[in-house]
Design a protein around this motif. Sequence first.
Motif, PDB file in Angstrom:
ATOM      1  N   UNK A   1      39.118  53.220  44.458  1.00  0.00           N
ATOM      2  CA  UNK A   1      40.495  52.895  44.807  1.00  0.00           C
ATOM      3  C   UNK A   1      41.440  54.026  44.390  1.00  0.00           C
ATOM      4  N   UNK A   2      41.191  54.589  43.213  1.00  0.00           N
ATOM      5  CA  UNK A   2      42.006  55.712  42.736  1.00  0.00           C
ATOM      6  C   UNK A   2      41.587  57.027  43.385  1.00  0.00           C
ATOM      7  N   UNK A   3      40.408  57.032  43.985  1.00  0.00           N
ATOM      8  CA  UNK A   3      39.803  58.220  44.586  1.00  0.00           C
ATOM      9  C   UNK A   3      39.647  59.338  43.554  1.00  0.00           C
ATOM     10  N   UNK A   4      39.075  58.975  42.405  1.00  0.00           N
ATOM     11  CA  UNK A   4      38.773  59.964  41.370  1.00  0.00           C
ATOM     12  C   UNK A   4      37.320  59.800  40.942  1.00  0.00           C
ATOM     13  N   UNK A   5      36.705  60.912  40.585  1.00  0.00           N
ATOM     14  CA  UNK A   5      35.346  60.873  40.034  1.00  0.00           C
ATOM     15  C   UNK A   5      35.361  61.152  38.542  1.00  0.00           C
ATOM     16  N   UNK A   6      36.424  61.847  38.091  1.00  0.00           N
ATOM     17  CA  UNK A   6      36.516  62.182  36.673  1.00  0.00           C
ATOM     18  C   UNK A   6      37.974  62.194  36.243  1.00  0.00           C
ATOM     19  N   UNK A   7      38.211  61.708  35.024  1.00  0.00           N
ATOM     20  CA  UNK A   7      39.556  61.698  34.450  1.00  0.00           C
ATOM     21  C   UNK A   7      39.514  62.411  33.103  1.00  0.00           C
ATOM     22  N   UNK A   8      40.363  63.410  32.922  1.00  0.00           N
ATOM     23  CA  UNK A   8      40.514  64.073  31.625  1.00  0.00           C
ATOM     24  C   UNK A   8      41.549  63.309  30.812  1.00  0.00           C
ATOM     25  N   UNK A   9      41.265  63.142  29.528  1.00  0.00           N
ATOM     26  CA  UNK A   9      42.194  62.443  28.632  1.00  0.00           C
ATOM     27  C   UNK A   9      42.450  63.328  27.418  1.00  0.00           C
ATOM     28  N   UNK A  10      43.196  64.416  27.600  1.00  0.00           N
ATOM     29  CA  UNK A  10      43.296  65.449  26.553  1.00  0.00           C
ATOM     30  C   UNK A  10      43.977  65.009  25.268  1.00  0.00           C
ATOM     31  N   UNK A  11      44.732  63.895  25.287  1.00  0.00           N
ATOM     32  CA  UNK A  11      45.440  63.480  24.073  1.00  0.00           C
ATOM     33  C   UNK A  11      44.806  62.263  23.417  1.00  0.00           C
ATOM     34  N   UNK A  12      43.576  61.903  23.844  1.00  0.00           N
ATOM     35  CA  UNK A  12      42.908  60.728  23.292  1.00  0.00           C
ATOM     36  C   UNK A  12      41.646  61.149  22.536  1.00  0.00           C
ATOM     37  N   UNK A  13      40.973  60.200  21.902  1.00  0.00           N
ATOM     38  CA  UNK A  13      39.781  60.519  21.117  1.00  0.00           C
ATOM     39  C   UNK A  13      38.702  61.127  22.001  1.00  0.00           C
ATOM     40  N   UNK A  14      38.351  60.443  23.090  1.00  0.00           N
ATOM     41  CA  UNK A  14      37.406  61.005  24.053  1.00  0.00           C
ATOM     42  C   UNK A  14      38.157  61.958  24.975  1.00  0.00           C
ATOM     43  N   UNK A  15      37.537  63.080  25.295  1.00  0.00           N
ATOM     44  CA  UNK A  15      38.224  64.097  26.094  1.00  0.00           C
ATOM     45  C   UNK A  15      38.252  63.766  27.576  1.00  0.00           C
ATOM     46  N   UNK A  16      37.473  62.790  27.999  1.00  0.00           N
ATOM     47  CA  UNK A  16      37.482  62.403  29.402  1.00  0.00           C
ATOM     48  C   UNK A  16      36.313  61.504  29.721  1.00  0.00           C
ATOM     49  N   UNK A  17      36.290  61.006  30.966  1.00  0.00           N
ATOM     50  CA  UNK A  17      35.181  60.165  31.414  1.00  0.00           C
ATOM     51  C   UNK A  17      34.962  60.393  32.900  1.00  0.00           C
ATOM     52  N   UNK A  18      33.740  60.098  33.353  1.00  0.00           N
ATOM     53  CA  UNK A  18      33.460  60.341  34.765  1.00  0.00           C
ATOM     54  C   UNK A  18      32.206  59.669  35.253  1.00  0.00           C
ATOM     55  N   UNK A  19      32.057  59.680  36.564  1.00  0.00           N
ATOM     56  CA  UNK A  19      30.894  59.107  37.226  1.00  0.00           C
ATOM     57  C   UNK A  19      29.679  60.011  37.039  1.00  0.00           C
ATOM     58  N   UNK A  20      28.478  59.466  37.186  1.00  0.00           N
ATOM     59  CA  UNK A  20      27.271  60.262  36.928  1.00  0.00           C
ATOM     60  C   UNK A  20      26.913  61.192  38.077  1.00  0.00           C
ATOM     61  N   UNK A  21      26.138  62.210  37.749  1.00  0.00           N
ATOM     62  CA  UNK A  21      25.483  63.013  38.775  1.00  0.00           C
ATOM     63  C   UNK A  21      24.463  62.130  39.485  1.00  0.00           C
ATOM     64  N   UNK A  22      24.426  62.191  40.792  1.00  0.00           N
ATOM     65  CA  UNK A  22      23.516  61.342  41.565  1.00  0.00           C
ATOM     66  C   UNK A  22      22.207  62.086  41.781  1.00  0.00           C
ATOM     67  N   UNK A  23      21.111  61.452  41.389  1.00  0.00           N
ATOM     68  CA  UNK A  23      19.783  62.025  41.568  1.00  0.00           C
ATOM     69  C   UNK A  23      18.882  61.033  42.278  1.00  0.00           C
ATOM     70  N   UNK A  24      17.896  61.572  42.949  1.00  0.00           N
ATOM     71  CA  UNK A  24      16.890  60.761  43.652  1.00  0.00           C
ATOM     72  C   UNK A  24      15.546  61.408  43.361  1.00  0.00           C
TER      73      UNK A  24
END
Length: 647
Positions: free
Chosen positions: A482-505
């Motif tokens: 819905x947000x059309x994002x795969x990764x979000x940086x959070x430079x002012x928080x404890x964790x530096x960011x979060x994101x979706x996984x690399x897709x493997x088969x």
Amino acid sequence: MPRFSDHELGMSRKITRRDFLDGVAVTAAGAAAAMALPGAAQASPGAPHGHTGGHGHGRPNAPYPPTATGLRGQQPGAYDVAHAVRDGAFVPGHISDTRESYDLVVVGGGLSGLAAAHLYRRHAGPGARVLILDALDDFGGHARRNEFHVGRTLLLSNGGTVNIDTPSTWSREARDLLTKDLGVDLKALEATVKSDAYAPYALRSGTLFTSERWGKDQLVIRETGESWASYATKLPMSGTSRAALVRLYTTTEDFFPGLTDAQKKEILARTPYETYLRERLGLDDDALEVVKRGTNGLWGVNVDRVAAADAWATGQPGFGGLGLEHTPWPGAGRTPLMHLAETEEDGNFYFPEGNAALARLLVSRLVPDAFDERRPNWREIVTAQADYSRLDDRDNAVRIRLGSTAFQVRNEGRHGAVVDYAKDGRSHRVRAKGVVMACWNSVSSYVMPELPAEQVTAMRYGTKVPLVYARVALRDWRAFAQARVSRVSTPSMFFSGFGLPTVTDIGDFAMPHRPELPTVVSLSATPNSPGLVCRDQHKAGRRTLIRMPFEDFEREIRDAMTRSLGAYGFDPARDITAVTVNRWAHGYAYEYNSLDDAALFQPESQRPYAKARRPVGRIAIANSDAEAFGYTHAAFDAAVRAVAHLL
């Protein structure tokens, strides 16, 4: 402080991690609930891992650590004996002689220790008897597998070591171990990564500007292909700060006109990257807030304590006009040498569980009946079922004994050694013709009484980089779509960011990648103390991680994701099904840098890590500490050296 209440964040909702608080089953009901999950762990950390009568993955009395959630990695209790030894407070009591005798005992079951056992048997013969001791409840060290089951969907992620980095720079011995002994086909492995899997959803990247720092929570998204000049207009900062960021990413100015390539690199090697950003590119505090963590992934510190030369060599922005040659400065650290050497042979070599796949391949060679496939290949290992009850079977030529901390290792005469270790509150003794210390150098420095004082000092010089890899299983990722994002940086928080996984088969495993399907989100953090030298920053970060309870990690995770995606339908109480926090208070091996380590300018034989790895009698030293380089091939190289000494 979290913006939302615990109720809003879903902290009271029952999820997988509630069944195992910090990895320990807290109630019979909790254990029963956990067993309802396919392959869920049943034993607490430190429970016996010898042959218990179980015969397969998920069967009674057979623990399965990859599915355990909560606080993992260096979990609570795993370091108690080592800390007591360090503090001079450990009292072993009666040491029971097991009367076990081996050709080799390996202290440390990470990639270096497993590789040492494999290489030793390759040269000494399949009849060689080997015992591997490890303090943790899983093998692989930092090469840790995180496994989730959401309904019928299997999700995998790395809990530590991620990918096979720059194999063109590997030594012949390390590369042969990877490609010949373990049979990994690098080009075929690269083809398992589906780089276009998210293409139908036109996902972008975003940055969360938090209310505490910027007045309100605001997710600023950069459109695909959007120029920095356009993107900067969206940022909640002054025009001066925006202009500095645009200059950082687009500069073509030579800040050192008239100087040679070597002279420029000499200046950059002596200059902190933050100083370069402030003085040459005009970044102020607001602009730096957005980019200061760009160096965390490699060094575990912000831009204040990374040399500008290292930043340039690893692709950080701001050097576009210097005209530097694609060669390292002769005095540069180890990491630039690796990244500058990339060739067409190098690519995206990645298993869905990271290099835990390599640890599992090594174990399958050492303990043939540890997996449902007697000897799974590199494709099959991803879904091969491990039977942990087989690891310490008395009939095995190689035994892996988890939850076991060595507290004294010494030579016994000219032809053997003695290893004393603690397990389940009791002390035991085994003997061997040789020992490989594949644990951290700092541990070895306290448990080897024969070490010369100079070697003890050398072993304690480096300070491992503290880090956290958190993994969150979601019912679906509709909010990302819905947000059309795969990764979000959070430079002012404890964790530096979060994101979706690399897709493997790969083999029988395929990472789901449609928004309505489950997924696993990755977060990382490297706590530090800007302003201090690197080693002191790492020590401070370690103290932070050891003191931080699991609930605080979880609250930070839920808060960051809710602030970023709550407006797009993310509900942490509904969407999160499991949380695993891989805490590595002792993480990456310490890598020397041109700002803090005068030893970097000495011949290698005089550097502390080289002095630290000198063998003592029938005891050899391995692990990535021995190379001062936190990469898989360094761990393999250390194993090669240690085994060569013993043989």
